[in-house]
Scaffold this motif. Structure first.
Motif, mmCIF file in Angstrom:
data_model
loop_
_atom_site.group_PDB
_atom_site.id
_atom_site.type_symbol
_atom_site.label_atom_id
_atom_site.label_comp_id
_atom_site.label_asym_id
_atom_site.label_seq_id
_atom_site.Cartn_x
_atom_site.Cartn_y
_atom_site.Cartn_z
ATOM 1 N N GLY A 1 -41.329 19.866 11.331
ATOM 2 C CA GLY A 1 -42.014 19.052 9.955
ATOM 3 C C GLY A 1 -42.348 17.756 10.174
ATOM 4 N N ALA A 2 -43.337 17.119 9.317
ATOM 5 C CA ALA A 2 -43.900 16.007 9.458
ATOM 6 C C ALA A 2 -42.688 14.981 9.459
ATOM 7 C CB ALA A 2 -44.947 15.492 8.301
ATOM 8 N N TYR A 3 -42.862 13.661 9.625
ATOM 9 C CA TYR A 3 -41.906 12.724 9.703
ATOM 10 C C TYR A 3 -42.083 12.008 8.283
ATOM 11 C CZ TYR A 3 -40.580 12.622 14.736
ATOM 12 O OH TYR A 3 -39.891 12.655 15.953
ATOM 13 N N MET A 4 -40.583 12.105 7.669
ATOM 14 C CA MET A 4 -40.453 11.247 6.584
ATOM 15 C C MET A 4 -40.560 9.723 6.796
ATOM 16 S SD MET A 4 -40.380 13.628 4.332
ATOM 17 C CE MET A 4 -41.847 14.585 5.453
ATOM 18 N N SER A 5 -40.777 8.923 5.643
ATOM 19 C CA SER A 5 -40.611 7.409 5.846
ATOM 20 C C SER A 5 -39.336 7.028 5.641
ATOM 21 C CB SER A 5 -41.594 6.919 4.783
ATOM 22 O OG SER A 5 -41.263 5.407 4.473
ATOM 23 N N ASN A 6 -38.693 6.326 6.520
ATOM 24 C CA ASN A 6 -37.401 5.735 6.580
ATOM 25 C C ASN A 6 -37.509 4.810 5.116
ATOM 26 O OD1 ASN A 6 -35.932 6.929 8.436
ATOM 27 N ND2 ASN A 6 -36.643 5.637 9.849
ATOM 28 N N CYS B 1 -34.774 2.539 11.881
ATOM 29 C CA CYS B 1 -34.563 3.803 12.803
ATOM 30 C C CYS B 1 -34.382 4.931 11.741
ATOM 31 C CB CYS B 1 -33.895 3.641 14.078
ATOM 32 S SG CYS B 1 -34.006 4.875 15.294
ATOM 33 N N VAL B 2 -33.347 4.628 10.883
ATOM 34 C CA VAL B 2 -32.908 5.674 10.047
ATOM 35 C C VAL B 2 -32.812 5.112 8.939
ATOM 36 C CG1 VAL B 2 -31.233 6.975 11.675
ATOM 37 C CG2 VAL B 2 -30.194 5.100 10.557
ATOM 38 N N ALA B 3 -32.901 5.926 7.563
ATOM 39 C CA ALA B 3 -32.856 5.601 6.213
ATOM 40 C C ALA B 3 -31.754 4.909 5.770
ATOM 41 C CB ALA B 3 -33.366 6.669 5.301
ATOM 42 N N TYR B 4 -30.768 5.299 6.206
ATOM 43 C CA TYR B 4 -29.392 4.588 5.852
ATOM 44 C C TYR B 4 -28.095 4.851 6.776
ATOM 45 C CZ TYR B 4 -25.588 2.929 2.733
ATOM 46 O OH TYR B 4 -24.767 2.247 2.387
ATOM 47 N N PRO B 5 -27.466 3.943 7.373
ATOM 48 C CA PRO B 5 -26.695 4.246 8.392
ATOM 49 C C PRO B 5 -25.594 5.130 7.919
ATOM 50 C CG PRO B 5 -27.212 2.106 8.598
ATOM 51 C CD PRO B 5 -27.869 2.685 7.324
ATOM 52 N N GLY B 6 -25.102 6.053 8.674
ATOM 53 C CA GLY B 6 -24.027 6.873 8.138
ATOM 54 C C GLY B 6 -24.256 8.031 7.684
ATOM 55 N N ASP B 7 -25.577 8.207 7.130
ATOM 56 C CA ASP B 7 -25.994 9.226 6.143
ATOM 57 C C ASP B 7 -27.222 10.109 7.091
ATOM 58 O OD1 ASP B 7 -26.634 11.216 4.208
ATOM 59 O OD2 ASP B 7 -26.645 9.573 2.683
ATOM 60 N N GLY B 8 -27.560 11.265 6.663
ATOM 61 C CA GLY B 8 -28.224 12.137 7.325
ATOM 62 C C GLY B 8 -29.798 12.097 7.173
ATOM 63 N N ARG C 1 -38.929 7.964 10.325
ATOM 64 C CA ARG C 1 -39.579 6.906 11.071
ATOM 65 C C ARG C 1 -39.866 5.678 10.541
ATOM 66 N NH1 ARG C 1 -42.671 8.176 16.498
ATOM 67 N NH2 ARG C 1 -40.980 9.607 17.584
ATOM 68 N N ASP C 2 -39.745 4.593 11.321
ATOM 69 C CA ASP C 2 -40.267 3.382 10.309
ATOM 70 C C ASP C 2 -41.749 3.326 10.424
ATOM 71 O OD1 ASP C 2 -37.573 2.880 10.451
ATOM 72 O OD2 ASP C 2 -37.603 1.286 11.676
ATOM 73 N N HIS C 3 -42.376 2.376 9.787
ATOM 74 C CA HIS C 3 -43.858 2.217 9.394
ATOM 75 C C HIS C 3 -44.500 1.930 10.785
ATOM 76 C CE1 HIS C 3 -47.386 1.782 7.432
ATOM 77 N NE2 HIS C 3 -47.731 0.317 7.632
ATOM 78 N N LEU C 4 -45.471 2.884 11.341
ATOM 79 C CA LEU C 4 -46.379 2.554 12.428
ATOM 80 C C LEU C 4 -45.330 2.537 13.764
ATOM 81 C CD1 LEU C 4 -49.017 -0.327 11.526
ATOM 82 C CD2 LEU C 4 -49.182 2.057 11.270
ATOM 83 N N ASN C 5 -44.839 3.587 13.642
ATOM 84 C CA ASN C 5 -43.934 3.844 14.868
ATOM 85 C C ASN C 5 -44.560 5.078 15.604
ATOM 86 O OD1 ASN C 5 -42.167 4.688 17.129
ATOM 87 N ND2 ASN C 5 -40.270 4.670 15.569
ATOM 88 N N ASN C 6 -45.300 4.652 16.892
ATOM 89 C CA ASN C 6 -46.059 5.410 17.556
ATOM 90 C C ASN C 6 -45.241 5.997 18.944
ATOM 91 O OD1 ASN C 6 -48.403 7.098 18.225
ATOM 92 N ND2 ASN C 6 -49.168 5.504 19.521
ATOM 93 N N GLU C 7 -44.057 5.867 18.748
ATOM 94 C CA GLU C 7 -43.065 6.433 20.082
ATOM 95 C C GLU C 7 -43.355 7.979 20.229
ATOM 96 O OE1 GLU C 7 -40.771 5.007 22.197
ATOM 97 O OE2 GLU C 7 -41.158 3.125 21.398
ATOM 98 N N GLY C 8 -42.985 8.548 21.243
ATOM 99 C CA GLY C 8 -43.303 9.798 21.623
ATOM 100 C C GLY C 8 -42.243 10.678 20.897
ATOM 101 N N ILE C 9 -42.540 11.869 20.813
ATOM 102 C CA ILE C 9 -41.792 12.877 19.915
ATOM 103 C C ILE C 9 -40.534 13.493 20.814
ATOM 104 C CG2 ILE C 9 -42.053 14.989 18.756
ATOM 105 C CD1 ILE C 9 -43.639 12.845 17.472
ATOM 106 N N PRO C 10 -39.386 13.090 20.520
ATOM 107 C CA PRO C 10 -38.374 13.795 20.909
ATOM 108 C C PRO C 10 -37.982 15.048 20.382
ATOM 109 C CG PRO C 10 -37.464 12.161 19.391
ATOM 110 C CD PRO C 10 -38.961 12.242 19.342
#
Length: 574
Positions: free
Chosen positions: A265-270, A339-346, A350-359
């Protein structure tokens, strides 16, 4: 004999000339449907389906700029969208919607089918304003002229808005008091002329609020629209409804297909997930979680912070270590996630304008939930949802184009900034409550999930609804929290920020209105910055589609910093 042969040649030549004359007069493609031979019902259906497609076209790119969903196309705004991104919407509007609307009106107007005529005028007027909102100046008066004008010039955005308002007024006249037969199938309003009239008035209100920075008559126009009658109830919402059929045809929401079949699926916005998960805090500094969170998003992992480093693309670190968060995040709001929306949760996005490769994170990243796309409610099962379209509400979602909750927030904004007849606090509360009612109402689309019994850690059982669903107490607590903040705001700027923040959250599923809101107000005020420092100037409008620029000698490419006519640049956007 030679004379005889010459006579035969002359006769044959004359016959050929005559045949050519007939061909010139009958250049009709035998496989092409003419307006005279078209089925009115079929073409009207085509108009609705194209309107649906345009709503979909207006989702991702505008939503990604307002951080409603993640823009992963580039690190710089100049590359965040390209000239081919909107070729589809350009074709859908000019070659699809407007052409079909012309056919409908030519067939329906002579025989008094006012609902066909009026409703298509409303859809055309809306699409005209959308083009201006996204691109600025575009062809209108010279468009659809066939070979008479093969390279149409652009009209100013302001003139197109004026023409759209006039078209809405025409539609209201067509629809008022009509006894005409309804369309055979109307996905939006079932052929109800009164509902179409309310939509027309609502779009006039939308136009007045959208243009309020440059429109001295905006307050009067808002009041007039409200007096005439706008959308106020969920039953009057303008939305396209999808079904649950997977094949022949696939009637499911495209965003369900995006996340619930076999592909990632598409990346949600953190940032957007954080808005609901942790932006609000109680008196002890603990997150005050938005009850809509589980309806909007589904987590495929329980703890997004504790995964193998190979599944992350954090950019500044191998793991989502909040200590590695860039300083420019803290400059906006020290609580912003990295990098994640809230540490310790699921919640893994992705952060805004993060053009890293797809893991290899496809079965771990957070995906679209139950509302409004017809996915899975987050019942804390944390399961891989790439199950060939067999989970959740099976894609029975909507494209929300203009909902009663949106109208209330627009009215709240107008009341606070323009001094219109409404009370901004009253409209803020009404907008929130209608949003909750709309979202919670989606439970009926997947009753099996909410009635399922779940074992509670530590003993006992309860249904998914009892354990994780929102109830009236949850809604009241949330509304009271926001209204308390509103009552204690120091000034109108803070009050407007609260209204826009709640509007932003309620807009989930509508990218163009969030993009317009951000350019108009610069709010929410703690909008997450780009991942890289110095991403260039914000994209205040999109590139013209490449198909248009390369094929039209009267068109030239524009800059992404060009402001549409109603954007006076007073809002700070980044």
């Amino acid at each position: 004999m030679k004379i005889y042969n010459k006579l035969i040649v002359l006769v044959m030549f004359a016959l050929c000339i005559s045949a050519c004359d007939e061909l010139d007069e009958n250049l009709q493609n035998p496989t092409q449907v003419t307006p005279e031979g078209a089925s009115l019902d079929d073409v009207y259906n085509s108009v609705q389906l194209t309107m649906r497609s345009i709503a979909g076209n207006m989702w991702y790119w505008p939503a990604s700029l307002s951080r409603m969903t993640a823009n992963t196309s580039a690190y710089q705004y100049i590359d965040a969208s390209n000239a081919s991104s909107f070729n589809g919407v350009w074709s859908n509007v000019y070659a699809g919607l407007w052409a079909d609307i012309e056919v409908v009106q030519n067939l329906a107007e002579p025989i008094g089918l006012d609902i066909h005529v009026g409703s298509t005028k409303i859809m055309k007027a809306y699409s005209m304003m959308l083009l201006v909102d996204v691109f600025g100046d575009v062809p209108y008066t010279e468009a659809l002229q066939g070979t008479n004008v093969i390279a149409p010039n652009a009209d100013s955005g302001a003139d197109i808005y004026t023409a759209a308002i006039a078209m809405l007024d025409e539609a209201i006249t067509d629809l008022t008091g009509t006894n005409a037969a309804s369309p055979a199938y109307d996905n939006f309003y079932g052929g109800d002329a009164d509902d179409w009239i309310k939509l027309a008035n609502t779009l006039k209100l939308r136009a007045a609020v959208t243009t309020r920075l440059v429109n001295a008559s905006a307050a009067a126009e808002v009041n007039a629209a409200i007096t005439a009658g706008v959308i106020e109830d969920e039953s009057e919402d303008w939305e396209f409804s999808y079904g649950t059929s997977r094949v022949n045809p696939n009637s499911r929401h495209p965003n369900y297909n995006n996340s619930y079949e076999t592909s990632d699926g598409a990346y949600m916005s953190n940032y957007y997930m954080w808005k609901l998960r942790a932006d609000k805090e109680d008196g002890g500094g603990n997150p005050f979680v938005d009850p809509r969170l589980r309806y909007y998003f589904y987590r495929q992992t329980e703890d997004a912070s504790a995964l193998d480093q190979n599944v992350y693309s954090c950019h500044f670190s191998n793991l989502p270590d909040q200590a590695s968060k860039p300083d420019w995040y803290d400059d906006v709001d020290p609580r912003l996630p990295y990098c994640v929306a809230y540490p310790g949760d699921g919640y893994l996005g992705r952060d805004h304008l993060n053009n890293e490769g797809i893991p290899p994170d496809g079965n771990l990243r957070t995906i679209y939930g139950l509302y409004p796309f017809g996915g899975q409610f987050d019942d804390s099962t944390f399961e891989d949802q790439q199950q060939q379209g067999t989970t959740g509400a099976l894609g029975q979602g909507i494209w929300p184009m203009m909902l009663s909750t949106y109208v209330d927030f627009l009215r709240a904004e107008a009341a606070l900034t323009l001094g219109t007849s409404d009370n901004p606090r009253t409209m803020l509360e009404s907008g929130m409550r209608k949003s909750f009612e709309k979202v919670i109402g989606f439970e009926s689309r997947d009753p099996g999930t909410f009635s399922r019994s779940v074992e509670i850690r530590g003993g006992g059982t309860g249904t998914v609804k009892e354990l994780y669903g929102a109830d009236q107490d949850d809604v009241d607590d949330y509304v009271d929290y926001v209204l308390d903040a509103y009552d204690n705001a120091a000034n109108d700027t803070e009050r407007l920020d609260i209204i826009m923040n709640e509007y932003y959250i309620a807009l989930w599923g509508n990218g163009i209105e969030s993009y317009n809101m951000y350019r108009r107000t610069g709010m929410p005020s703690n909008m997450a910055p780009a991942l890289e420092q110095g991403p260039g100037e914000f994209m205040r409008s999109f590139f013209l589609p490449s198909d248009h620029v390369t094929r039209n000698p009267n068109a030239s490419q524009k800059s992404i910093t060009d402001q549409v006519f109603w954007d006076n640049g007073s809002a700070t956007v980044y």
